[in-house]
Enzyme design. Structure first.
Site, PDB file in Angstrom:
ATOM      1  N   ASP A  76      31.150  85.554  90.256  1.00 37.17           N
ATOM      2  CA  ASP A  76      30.268  85.617  91.418  1.00 37.17           C
ATOM      3  C   ASP A  76      30.601  84.438  92.319  1.00 37.17           C
ATOM      4  O   ASP A  76      30.946  83.349  91.843  1.00 37.17           O
ATOM      5  CB  ASP A  76      28.791  85.608  91.016  1.00 37.17           C
ATOM      6  N   ASP A 165      18.746  87.888  92.966  1.00 37.76           N
ATOM      7  CA  ASP A 165      18.826  86.605  92.262  1.00 37.76           C
ATOM      8  C   ASP A 165      17.449  85.959  92.341  1.00 37.76           C
ATOM      9  O   ASP A 165      17.059  85.438  93.385  1.00 37.76           O
ATOM     10  CB  ASP A 165      19.898  85.742  92.926  1.00 37.76           C
ATOM     11  N   GLU A 167      15.244  83.125  90.484  1.00 37.68           N
ATOM     12  CA  GLU A 167      15.363  82.006  89.548  1.00 37.68           C
ATOM     13  C   GLU A 167      14.666  80.783  90.126  1.00 37.68           C
ATOM     14  O   GLU A 167      13.905  80.875  91.071  1.00 37.68           O
ATOM     15  CB  GLU A 167      16.837  81.725  89.278  1.00 37.68           C
TER      16      GLU A 167
END
Length: 277
Positions: A76, A165, A167
């Site tokens: 990534d 994503d 987090e």
């Protein structure tokens, strides 16, 4: 006429208790202000990337030991990698990639075209990811921004569903100031909007420790959304509630080549199946 002259100014006097209270109040105020060092530690908006908080919160363990089921190597990337030498990655055995497209509703990766199209052109199966900032806009608003700026999907056999994503917050409180139920609602809002726009269930990228802390280990997404687990160690370890297996695993942020390194939990034909939906 007599001239009036003011007398000496009278000084206000505080009792010892009053002095102590004033000092304590001043100290309390100072403690609420960020220090210069703390301010320097906050990165600029838009700079967040996959796994930015994983080492800080979960640490960096060993690398996978090999063996077991067949896995397919991936990477990534974000603007931190700039223009990527995709042919070098392809020749090293990397067969898939996720590219940061957006963050919040205020940032687009300036290298997105080179990274997203470049990975495709060398033969990789690739997808886009969105770095969530639930304190800046709704889940629906961020899903729409993502789809409108590179996060869409097409059944061409080379495009993975978009990834969320979600987090640690690099800019402030770990859970973005949301309650656990509030965070679950925000994520659901994003996922529902993304599916309505693309017809696909988005991949969820997260770390188990964050998921427990910020969603209360909510189990309701495991049946529909593929899990991309972040754990820098020899195995994926414990998974968040609701998922019996992981689809992808980010296992290190310091791989032998550019970007963070990941393993798809299956052979190449299963990766193609995920792309095709």
């Amino acid at each position: 006429m007599p001239v009036h002259r003011p007398g000496p100014a009278r000084r206000s006097r505080l009792s010892p208790a009053g002095v102590l209270l004033a000092v304590l109040s001043a100290l309390a105020l100072l403690l609420t202000l960020p220090t210069a060092a703390q301010a320097d530690e906050i990165p600029p908006r838009g700079s967040a990337r996959l796994g930015q908080g994983v080492i800080e919160h979960d640490g960096q363990g060993g690398l996978p030991t090999g063996g077991g089921a067949v896995q397919t190597e991936g990477v990534d990337v974000s603007s931190h990698q700039g223009n990527v030498a995709w042919s070098t990655l392809w020749n090293s055995g990397v067969k898939w990639a996720y590219v940061k497209a957006t963050e919040g509703t205020y940032y687009k990766n300036p290298y997105f075209a080179q990274q997203y199209n470049g990975s495709y052109n060398v033969g990789m199966i690739r997808g886009a990811y969105h770095f969530a900032t639930p304190d800046t806009a709704s889940g629906a608003a961020q899903a729409n921004y993502f789809v409108d700026n590179g996060g869409g999907w097409s059944r061409d056999g080379k495009t993975l569903p978009g990834a969320l994503d979600i987090e640690w917050n690099p800019y402030g409180a770990s859970c973005y100031g949301k309650s656990q139920s509030g965070m679950v609602s925000w994520i659901r809002d994003f996922l529902n909007t993304y599916k309505a726009r693309t017809g696909r269930d988005a991949v969820i990228y997260t770390a188990t420790s964050w998921w427990k802390q910020c969603t209360g280990n909510y189990s309701g997404f495991g049946a529909s959304n593929p899990l991309w687990i972040a754990r820098y160690d020899t195995s994926p370890g414990e998974l968040p509630a609701g998922w019996g297996f992981h689809t992808m695993w980010q296992y290190t942020s310091s791989g032998p080549t550019v970007g963070d390194h990941n393993k798809f939990n299956g052979a190449y034909d299963r990766l193609q199946a995920l792309a095709n939906g």
